[in-house]
Motif scaffolding. Structure first.
Motif, short mmCIF file in Angstrom:
data_model
loop_
_atom_site.label_atom_id
_atom_site.label_comp_id
_atom_site.label_asym_id
_atom_site.label_seq_id
_atom_site.Cartn_x
_atom_site.Cartn_y
_atom_site.Cartn_z
N ILE A 1 -3.07 2.28 -4.06
CA ILE A 1 -3.00 3.66 -3.56
C ILE A 1 -4.17 3.91 -2.62
O ILE A 1 -5.33 3.69 -2.98
N LEU A 2 -3.82 4.35 -1.43
CA LEU A 2 -4.83 4.71 -0.46
C LEU A 2 -4.96 6.22 -0.45
O LEU A 2 -3.97 6.92 -0.44
N MET A 3 -6.18 6.70 -0.49
CA MET A 3 -6.30 8.16 -0.46
C MET A 3 -7.40 8.57 0.49
O MET A 3 -8.51 8.06 0.44
N TYR B 1 3.35 -1.13 3.90
CA TYR B 1 3.11 0.11 3.17
C TYR B 1 4.43 0.73 2.78
O TYR B 1 5.48 0.38 3.30
N VAL C 1 -9.29 11.82 -7.30
CA VAL C 1 -8.87 10.43 -7.28
C VAL C 1 -9.29 9.72 -8.55
O VAL C 1 -8.55 8.93 -9.11
N HIS D 1 0.45 11.62 6.37
CA HIS D 1 1.14 10.33 6.29
C HIS D 1 1.40 9.74 7.68
O HIS D 1 1.47 8.53 7.84
N MET E 1 2.03 10.01 -6.44
CA MET E 1 1.52 8.65 -6.61
C MET E 1 2.45 7.87 -7.53
O MET E 1 2.78 6.71 -7.28
N LEU F 1 -1.70 7.76 8.60
CA LEU F 1 -1.86 6.56 7.79
C LEU F 1 -0.81 5.52 8.13
O LEU F 1 -1.11 4.33 8.29
N PHE G 1 -7.18 1.30 -6.26
CA PHE G 1 -7.39 2.50 -5.46
C PHE G 1 -8.33 2.22 -4.29
O PHE G 1 -9.35 1.56 -4.45
N LEU H 1 0.83 -1.20 0.00
CA LEU H 1 0.00 0.00 0.00
C LEU H 1 0.87 1.26 0.00
O LEU H 1 1.94 1.28 0.61
N SER H 2 0.41 2.31 -0.67
CA SER H 2 1.08 3.60 -0.55
C SER H 2 0.04 4.72 -0.62
O SER H 2 -1.13 4.45 -0.94
N PHE H 3 0.47 5.92 -0.34
CA PHE H 3 -0.47 7.05 -0.34
C PHE H 3 0.29 8.33 -0.61
O PHE H 3 1.43 8.48 -0.20
#
Lengths: 321, 361
Positions: free
Chosen positions: B70-72, B26, B85, B12, B59, B15, B101, B3-5
């Motif tokens: 992608i976490l938003m 992540y 998004v 951050h 991103m 998260l 997403f 996972l990333s954001f």
């Protein structure tokens, strides 16, 4: 004779002014920067030094303009100020009672509102430089008209054309299209002047209380076409001061005088005109900021570094004189 | 799943903390910088605002490093940000990225949280703890930042306060229990209360307003806070992740939040104008009451809500007699022009202040 030096290095012109103790202008110079600020400043210093170097003793130096950081290193400045303050100081000292300053330079246009000699409001173009000196310069070159004749041609117009002044790119394409349709050069230039004034009043001057006396200065004030367009739009008279094109430097002289009341000047002397200044730059890869670091060498000595956000480079290895 | 954001201010921290509790792998991309802008511009449509380019670029940085999801948080508010998004998703797909997403926002957040929970097979209690830990982490960091920007300039001895801030922050990094984070907050607040300070009237106080991304992300606002703090100026800013997030995620808060803003912005704005326009006007009104000397409004070029707010602020500034500087930011790399404007503005405010004092005596 004790005197103060003011240097304003802008995008289009580099101006130097030498002012006496009593506020009188001894000498002023207007040089085209031509994208080479170091050379322009040194040329200016050399000319001034040859002409009046033997009669005046510089007691303070003030610098302004977009190249003020660089200039400060070059000449050894006592006061380093933004253009807005410099212009406001110059006007409040030389044209007392002024309530509004309209200043259009090479890449900036600004409005400064003064009340009782104090700046109470100002605005400056932020993202768009349409209608500033460098755009007029470009158009003059494209139309093959010397920029000095721009104003008188505008005044000779009979029916100024409508041109979009919102954006320099739009304005240029409008001008080209109208010229291809057969409008006269005078009408196009007059239309451009009106468009630029409209753009200025709608963006920079929006919501500002423009009261007389109004001072119009900056390089563009030399253009009588723009002055006439302003007077037509505002229905008020504009005053163009004697030293309209070097007002930033005049302000710097006053600021330098203030800054050196109790301290000696840092002025490097007229011979700084012959020092070799070499700026180099590199990108720091220390973190994601990727700062561009500028280094200034004076005769092989590293005398200044800037551009880093963390301060890692600013002071490292710099020779302190 | 990796996972990333994308970054936005301190979000951050929340998260990362939550994902650690949930034991979900992540990846944290680098803070937005020139590279993010470059990568974002390559894909973004012409005329996209600076925040969009930066988020999209950020991103891509994460995806290039190997993230696949992608976490938003947020991203469907009432501005172009609202379409954020979805547009980013399309653009990344077109560019050949295989990305999933997860949007935590209006309507979709509960469903997405459940998806995440099922995937990782974590019990509900864990999920609750994760959310709480993340929340407290960002709340604490934002409190420290708020105290720093408002009181560092007022401190008679700034050095010990600065040292304390470093200590609290390093303790916060390794704090994973809520009571400890609460303790850090209390200590910080107590210290500021007891610290010898110059009276607020002697220090220049500047209020900051603008759209959320520009307010929170230093790269997007030319690091204005660093610049102002360096000049010994006290900053007051209401916009923060911790003041915004609960109001968009918790349905029962949304109504009263909006009502409050409308009340404060009245009569300058009577409706929401999208984005954070209403916030900018309401916060300016609020800060004027808290005796700031001037306001600076920052927003990206083409940001409609802020352009509307700008006109309202003009009137508000005249009525409340408070100078307001509005600056439009775009992809300029050089800070010279920006600093010129801010510096001149501060000098003007200082001049007005000195003049006022002289008239009073």
């Amino acid at each position: 004779m004790k005197a103060y030096l003011g240097v304003d290095v802008g995008s289009v012109s580099t101006n130097l002014v030498v002012m006496g103790e009593n506020g009188g202008i001894i000498e002023s110079l207007y040089i085209r920067t031509m994208g080479q600020p170091v050379k322009a400043v040194q040329d200016g210093l050399r000319k001034l030094g040859e002409k009046i170097g033997h009669i005046v003793k510089i007691a303070g130096v003030g610098v302004t303009g977009s190249a003020r950081m660089l200039t400060a290193v070059l000449v050894g400045a006592d006061a380093v100020k933004n253009e807005i303050t410099a212009h406001a100081v110059a006007v409040s000292k030389t044209v007392p009672g002024t309530q509004t300053i309209i200043e259009i330079g090479g890449q900036d246009s600004k409005i400064i509102i003064l009340r009782d000699g104090v700046v109470t409001d100002f605005a400056m173009n932020t993202v768009c430089a349409a209608g500033t000196g460098s755009f007029l310069d470009q158009q003059a070159v494209r139309l093959n008209v010397p920029i000095e004749r721009f104003g008188e041609l505008a005044l000779a117009a009979t029916a100024p054309v409508r041109i979009a002044g919102r954006c320099a790119v739009f304005a240029e394409s409008d001008m080209i299209h109208k010229q291809q349709l057969g409008h006269s050069l005078e009408d196009i230039i007059a239309g451009l002047c009106e468009a630029l004034v409209r753009n200025y009043l709608n963006n920079v001057g929006k919501g500002k209380e423009i009261l007389s006396p109004i001072v119009f200065q900056g390089g563009v004030a030399a253009n009588i076409g723009i002055k006439a367009a302003f007077e037509k739009a505002l229905k008020k008279e504009l005053v163009v001061p004697e030293h309209f094109d070097v007002m930033g430097s005049v302000g710097c002289c006053f600021l330098a005088k203030d800054a050196t009341r109790t301290t000696a000047t840092r002025f490097k002397g007229w011979e700084a005109a012959d020092f070799t200044f070499k700026p180099t730059s590199f990108e720091c890869k220390g973190c994601p900021n990727l700062c561009e670091i500028i280094q200034i060498f004076e005769n092989d000595d590293l005398v200044a570094r800037w551009g880093d956000r963390c301060g890692k480079w600013s002071s490292a290895g710099v020779k302190v004189s | 799943m990796l996972l990333s954001f994308p970054h936005m201010g301190k979000i951050h921290l929340a998260l990362a903390e939550a994902l650690q509790v949930l034991e979900i792998p992540y990846l944290l991309p680098a803070a937005p910088g020139p590279r993010s802008l470059l990568l974002g511009q390559e894909l973004a449509p012409e005329g996209s605002c600076l925040p969009f380019c930066l988020v999209l670029g950020n991103m891509r940085e994460a995806l290039d490093l190997g993230a696949d999801t992608i976490l938003m948080l947020g991203g469907s508010g009432p501005c172009r940000f609202g379409y954020f998004v979805y547009l980013a998703e399309q653009l990344l797909r077109q560019a050949g990225y295989q990305t999933e997403f997860l949007v935590i926002d209006n309507g979709r957040h509960l469903r997405n949280l459940i998806t995440l929970k099922k995937k990782q097979q974590v019990p509900w209690t864990y999920l609750l703890k994760a959310v709480q830990c993340g929340w407290h982490k960002v709340l604490t960091e934002e409190l420290l930042s708020a105290l720093e920007r408002e009181y560092l300039a007022q401190a008679v001895n700034p050095r010990p306060f600065r040292e304390k801030l470093v200590q609290w922050r390093s303790r916060l990094v390794s704090a994973h229990e809520i009571p400890e984070m609460i303790q850090i907050r209390q200590e910080a607040e107590d210290t500021v209360k007891r610290m010898p300070r110059y009276p607020a009237s002697e220090v220049l106080r500047v209020g900051l307003v603008g759209d959320i991304y520009t307010m929170l992300e230093p790269f997007a606002n030319n690091r204005i806070e660093e610049f102002l703090i360096g000049k010994g100026i006290s900053i007051v800013k209401t916009m923060a992740v911790s003041t915004w997030l609960p109001n968009i995620l918790l349905p029962w808060k949304r109504g009263s939040y909006r009502q409050n803003l409308l009340q404060q912005a009245y009569p300058y704005l009577r409706y929401s104008v999208g984005g954070f326009g209403l916030e900018s006007v309401a916060h300016t009104r609020n800060l004027a009451l808290r005796k700031v000397d001037c306001m600076i409004q920052l927003f990206p070029m083409g940001c409609m809500p802020e352009i509307v707010a700008c006109s309202a602020l003009n009137k508000l500034g005249q009525d409340e007699n408070i100078p307001i500087l509005s600056i439009t930011l775009d992809q300029h790399d050089s800070r010279t022009g920006f600093e010129t404007r801010v510096e001149a503005f501060l000098e003007m405010v200082e001049g007005i202040k000195v003049n006022k004092k002289a008239l009073c005596h």
